[in-house]
Design an enzyme around this catalytic site. Structure first.
Site, PDB file in Angstrom:
ATOM      1  N   SER A  39       0.662  -1.088   0.145  1.00  0.00           N
ATOM      2  CA  SER A  39      -0.132   0.099  -0.199  1.00  0.00           C
ATOM      3  C   SER A  39       0.693   1.320  -0.189  1.00  0.00           C
ATOM      4  O   SER A  39       0.534   2.361  -0.568  1.00  0.00           O
ATOM      5  CB  SER A  39      -1.160  -0.060   1.176  1.00  0.00           C
ATOM      6  OG  SER A  39      -0.438   0.309   2.411  1.00  0.00           O
ATOM      7  N   HIS A  92       9.532   2.612   8.392  1.00  0.00           N
ATOM      8  CA  HIS A  92       9.221   1.967   9.675  1.00  0.00           C
ATOM      9  C   HIS A  92       7.941   2.571  10.346  1.00  0.00           C
ATOM     10  O   HIS A  92       8.079   3.642  10.630  1.00  0.00           O
ATOM     11  CB  HIS A  92      10.442   1.919  10.266  1.00  0.00           C
ATOM     12  CG  HIS A  92      10.492   0.963  11.636  1.00  0.00           C
ATOM     13  ND1 HIS A  92      10.704  -0.407  11.483  1.00  0.00           N
ATOM     14  CD2 HIS A  92      10.149   1.242  12.912  1.00  0.00           C
ATOM     15  CE1 HIS A  92      10.386  -0.971  13.043  1.00  0.00           C
ATOM     16  NE2 HIS A  92       9.998   0.044  13.618  1.00  0.00           N
TER      17      HIS A  92
HETATM   18  C1  GRF Z   1       4.379  -0.655   6.837  1.00  0.00           C
HETATM   19  O1  GRF Z   1       3.757  -0.446   8.082  1.00  0.00           O
HETATM   20  C2  GRF Z   1       5.677  -0.273   6.846  1.00  0.00           C
HETATM   21  O2  GRF Z   1       5.922   0.581   7.646  1.00  0.00           O
HETATM   22  C3  GRF Z   1       6.496  -1.433   7.148  1.00  0.00           C
HETATM   23  O3  GRF Z   1       5.705  -2.350   6.603  1.00  0.00           O
HETATM   24  C4  GRF Z   1       4.642  -2.001   6.169  1.00  0.00           C
HETATM   25  C5  GRF Z   1       4.209  -2.160   4.871  1.00  0.00           C
HETATM   26  O4  GRF Z   1       2.771  -1.869   4.517  1.00  0.00           O
HETATM   27  N1  GRF Z   1       7.813  -1.437   7.018  1.00  0.00           N
HETATM   28  P1  GRF Z   1       2.348  -2.057   2.957  1.00  0.00           P
HETATM   29  O5  GRF Z   1       3.130  -3.363   2.055  1.00  0.00           O
HETATM   30  O6  GRF Z   1       3.197  -0.799   2.103  1.00  0.00           O
HETATM   31  O7  GRF Z   1       1.122  -2.025   2.940  1.00  0.00           O
END
Ligand code: GRF
Length: 198
Positions: A17, A110
Site C-alpha cells: 500500500s 518503519h
Molecule cells: C508498513 O507498515 C511499513 O512501515 C512496514 O511495512 C508495512 C508495509 O505496508 N515497513 P504496505 O505493504 O506498504 O501496505
C-alpha cells in the site's frame, strides 16, 4: 520549485500500500519520478498485483528463483535505470553490497518513531503492541536511509500520530499506515526538490 526526476525501484514483500500511494502520486503529477521496476520476494504479494494493475514493470526474485537473489536484484534494478531503492514493507535483510551498489540511496519506512521500537524483531504488530504496552502518547512513522543495522540509518522524515484511548495494535497500525502513505511522497518530493540530500 525545480525538481529532479527520481528514478525509483521498489522492493516489497506484502500488501504494497505504501508503494501504491507513491505510484498514485507520480501518476497525479504530485511527484516527479519514473517508476522503473518493482521486485517482490513473494510472487503472491499484493505488491506484485498492484504493480501489474498500474502497468509498472515487476518481477519476483527470491531464493526460490535465484541462487543469489540480492545480486539479481542489483542487476535488474541497475539495468532498469533505478537510482533510488524504495523499501515498502520489504522483509529481507540487505547487505552492504547492495547498499554500496546504490551509493547508500536506499530508503525504508518503519511504523514507529525511530530510534524507538526499531531493530530486529520489531516489525508489523510487534511494533504497535510494544508502543501500547509502554503507554506511549504518540507513535508514528519514520523514513530512514538503510545501513547494515536494522532500522538504524540516518532519519530523513517522521510523522507523528496520537495514540488514542482504547487503541488496539490494529487500530493504531491503521492510523500509522495512513500517515505513512503521505510521508513517502513528501520525503521523495523533498529529495527531488533538493531540500533533503541523500
Ligand atoms: C508498513 O507498515 C511499513 O512501515 C512496514 O511495512 C508495512 C508495509 O505496508 N515497513 P504496505 O505493504 O506498504 O501496505
Amino acid at each position: 520549485m525545480h525538481s529532479q526526476k527520481l528514478k525509483l525501484g521498489f522492493l516489497a514483500s506484502h500488501g504494497g500500500s505504501n508503494m501504491q500511494a507513491v505510484i498514485d502520486n507520480v501518476k497525479k503529477g504530485v511527484l516527479n519520478a519514473e517508476l522503473c521496476l518493482v521486485i517482490s520476494n513473494n510472487s503472491e504479494s499484493g505488491a506484485i498485483a498492484k504493480a501489474k494493475a498500474a502497468g509498472v514493470p515487476c518481477m519476483h526474485i527470491s531464493d526460490e528463483t535465484h541462487i543469489d537473489p540480492e545480486l539479481a536484484i542489483i542487476e535488474q534494478m541497475q539495468s532498469s535505470g533505478v537510482e533510488i531503492l524504495v523499501l515498502a514493507g520489504y522483509m529481507k535483510y540487505l547487505s552492504k553490497r547492495i547498499i554500496a551498489a546504490f551509493n547508500g540511496k536506499i530508503l525504508n519506512i518503519h511504523p514507529s518513531l525511530l530510534p524507538k521500537y526499531g531493530g530486529k524483531g520489531m516489525y508489523g504488530m510487534n511494533v504497535h503492541k510494544a508502543v501500547l504496552k509502554a503507554g506511549e502518547k504518540f507513535s508514528g512513522a519514520t523514513i530512514h536511509l538503510v545501513d547494515i543495522e536494522y532500522d538504524h540509518g540516518r532519519i530523513l522524515m517522521q510523522s507523528k500520530v496520537a495514540v488514542k484511548e482504547g487503541d488496539t495494535p490494529e487500530t493504531l497500525a491503521e492510523r500509522v499506515l495512513q500517515s505513512e502513505h503521505k510521508l513517502y511522497t513528501e520525503c521523495l518530493k523533498a529529495i527531488s526538490e533538493g531540500t533533503i540530500v541523500i
